[in-house]
Design a protein around this motif. Structure first.
Motif, PDB file in Angstrom:
ATOM      1  N   ILE A 153      -8.059   3.225  -0.203  1.00 45.31           N
ATOM      2  CA  ILE A 153      -7.910   4.677  -0.089  1.00 45.31           C
ATOM      3  C   ILE A 153      -9.155   5.287   0.537  1.00 45.31           C
ATOM      4  N   GLN A 154     -10.328   4.807   0.145  1.00 45.92           N
ATOM      5  CA  GLN A 154     -11.566   5.331   0.720  1.00 45.92           C
ATOM      6  C   GLN A 154     -11.672   5.033   2.212  1.00 45.92           C
TER       7      GLN A 154
ATOM      8  N   PRO B  81       1.770   0.656  -4.582  1.00 48.56           N
ATOM      9  CA  PRO B  81       0.310   0.563  -4.772  1.00 48.56           C
ATOM     10  C   PRO B  81      -0.068   0.208  -6.198  1.00 48.56           C
TER      11      PRO B  81
ATOM     12  N   LEU C  31      -7.445  -1.113  -4.456  1.00 46.68           N
ATOM     13  CA  LEU C  31      -6.723   0.087  -4.037  1.00 46.68           C
ATOM     14  C   LEU C  31      -7.694   1.227  -3.757  1.00 46.68           C
ATOM     15  N   THR C  32      -8.747   1.325  -4.556  1.00 45.32           N
ATOM     16  CA  THR C  32      -9.742   2.375  -4.330  1.00 45.32           C
ATOM     17  C   THR C  32     -10.444   2.185  -2.991  1.00 45.32           C
TER      18      THR C  32
ATOM     19  N   ARG D 249      -9.242   4.599   4.251  1.00 45.60           N
ATOM     20  CA  ARG D 249      -8.193   5.307   4.990  1.00 45.60           C
ATOM     21  C   ARG D 249      -8.367   6.812   4.945  1.00 45.60           C
ATOM     22  N   SER D 250      -9.369   7.286   4.253  1.00 40.32           N
ATOM     23  CA  SER D 250      -9.553   8.742   4.141  1.00 40.32           C
ATOM     24  C   SER D 250      -9.929   9.382   5.471  1.00 40.32           C
TER      25      SER D 250
ATOM     26  N   VAL E  31       0.824  -1.208   0.000  1.00 45.33           N
ATOM     27  CA  VAL E  31       0.000   0.000   0.000  1.00 45.33           C
ATOM     28  C   VAL E  31       0.860   1.260   0.000  1.00 45.33           C
TER      29      VAL E  31
END
Length: 497
Positions: free
Chosen positions: A323-324, A311, A319-320, A326-327, A307
């Motif tokens: 990222i979402q 990535p 991956l999307t 972990r936002s 990650v």
């Protein structure tokens, strides 16, 4: 220290009273009486010897004796005619007699006799043979060692009723010795293995060895090695299988399990169920354990390195989602992974120390509450919780508890390597771990043998071959004893003509 017993009973009693501190020690009982025309004394530790047996086997026959004897004639009469216990021996070494007394034996002293008579009437309280606590099986025997050395040796003799089962008794510890037993099969175990173990036991320079966990640290080859160098088991049937493969066992009084040496890395992935199941099932379970070991060791470090550093190698949809999720997390993924592993190990240790069923309930409730609260608070992402949970399940799949702890330590090392250097750091750390393990030895035997270096061995290493093809013992046995089956084994059972 008095060198020998005197003929005068009074001098012997004065010496024993001084050594035992009877002026302030109420735990050692003295019984004075007259027999064979002379004054006698009996010493025993309260609770360690059976009172009814002492009255029946010692006091009753001696108090009823009418003849008068002295000196060596009296000693021979005690040993051969009057003392009716199964185990009776004369001892002219005061230190040895004192040691036997503190281990539960009864001492009988007589005036004009320059020796003590040791009568084994031990009757102390001990835990009975119960169900194994850490090596439970679905198929197979359900009995485990207890803390009594004699009971444990009896269990081994019952499973292996052969005169080739040799037991060498010894003491470990300098100031306060503990009784130990070295067991092996004559003609199967290498003499060099027995001699080396005896040498290491004699050189165990510690004033008192409380358990086998302490003793294993004194006799291991490399104290800085990352993995255990001896196999431990609480099951008599598995201990017997170690003996049949050419290994030696060490049992210690007061410890409810035994150590087997030498051993290899592959022994740590074997479980008692493997031998009682069909070869396909045993092989499948070993592969599951190996997969669990890999998940425990590299999954957190691999996830963080992919990650953070690579990535692009991950599928775009995954991956999307990462990222979402972990936002809303306020800390870095590396710190997040360290935090979750620390919390997991803390919950596991706390659940282990809490007794009984409360431990498992505590671990489950703590994981649910902390995991949910951490996600809601934005401290961790849900996917990382899944990664940490999978790696934790992988550590639980390992059948050896010290091995599981070693893999958890390696897990942190691999996480640090992957968190700082990415995939190259992960590969470098894994390479160093493999090199370190490849250089390990157990009682002089290569740790990764018989895979590296190659040795002739029984086809029951990681994959389990059908039983009719397992005609050899382990590579640890004597070369002339490698052949397990004398006839030609065939699939229908029995030997071919």
């Amino acid at each position: 220290m008095q060198a020998r017993f005197h003929r005068a009973l009074k001098r012997n009693m004065e010496w024993l009273d001084e050594q035992l501190g009877l002026s302030y020690n109420d735990d050692v009982i003295t019984r004075e009486f007259s027999a064979l025309g002379h004054d006698c004394a009996m010493y025993y530790v309260d609770g360690m010897a059976n009172g009814a047996d002492m009255a029946h086997h010692i006091l009753k026959p001696l108090l009823r004796a009418t003849e008068e004897l002295s000196g060596r004639q009296a000693l021979e009469a005690l040993l051969r005619r009057y003392l009716q216990a199964p185990e009776v021996a004369a001892c002219d070494d005061p230190a040895q007699a004192l040691s036997g007394l503190m281990r539960g034996q009864t001492l009988v002293l007589m005036d004009t006799v320059d020796a003590a008579v040791m009568v084994d009437l031990r009757g102390f309280v001990r835990r009975p043979v119960t169900v194994p606590q850490t090596e439970s099986v679905v198929v197979g025997p359900h009995e485990a060692f207890n803390e009594s050395l004699r009971d444990n040796l009896t269990l081994l003799h019952r499973l292996l009723p052969t005169p080739k089962l040799a037991v060498r008794m010894c003491e470990v510890g300098t100031s306060f010795p503990t009784q130990a037993a070295l067991c092996y099969l004559r003609g199967v175990c290498k003499p060099s293995t027995v001699d080396e173990l005896e040498r290491r036991l004699q050189n165990a320079a510690l004033d008192h060895v409380l358990t086998l966990g302490v003793l294993s640290q004194l006799i291991e080859d490399d104290p800085f090695a990352p993995l255990p160098q001896s196999a431990s088991t609480e099951r008599p049937d598995r201990a017997a299988s170690f003996l049949l493969e050419g290994q030696a066992l060490i049992l210690l009084d007061g410890t409810p399990y035994c150590l087997a040496m030498p051993m290899g890395f592959w022994h740590l992935f074997h479980a008692p169920d493997d031998s009682y199941m069909r070869w396909q099932q045993g092989t499948f379970m070993r592969l599951v354990r190996m997969a669990g070991a890999l998940l425990c060791l590299i999954l957190p470090g691999l996830f963080v390195s992919l990650v953070v550093f690579q990535p692009i190698t991950m599928p775009m949809s995954l991956l999307t989602n990462i990222i979402q999720s972990r936002s809303v997390v306020s800390i870095s993924l590396f710190a997040e992974a360290l935090l979750m592993l620390a919390v997991f190990n803390l919950i596991n240790e706390a659940g282990t120390r809490i007794p009984g069923l409360m431990g498992s309930s505590f671990g489950l409730v703590s994981a649910l509450i902390l995991g949910t609260a951490a996600v809601d608070a934005g401290l961790v992402s849900p996917l990382l919780i899944i990664v940490v949970a999978l790696s934790g399940l992988g550590s639980y799949a390992l059948p050896n508890y010290p091995l599981s702890l070693s893999f958890r330590i390696g897990q942190l090392i691999m996480l640090l390597a992957g968190g700082f250097l990415g995939i190259p750091g992960l590969c470098l750390g894994l390479t160093f771990l493999i090199m370190r393990v490849a250089g390990m030895e157990s009682l002089g035997e290569p740790y990764l043998a018989p895979a590296s270096p190659r040795r002739v061995h029984n086809p029951d290493l990681l994959l389990r071959a059908p039983l009719f093809r397992q005609r050899l013992r382990a590579y640890l046995a004597q070369p002339e004893a490698m052949l397990r089956a004398r006839g030609r084994m065939r699939r229908g059972g029995g030997d071919a003509p």
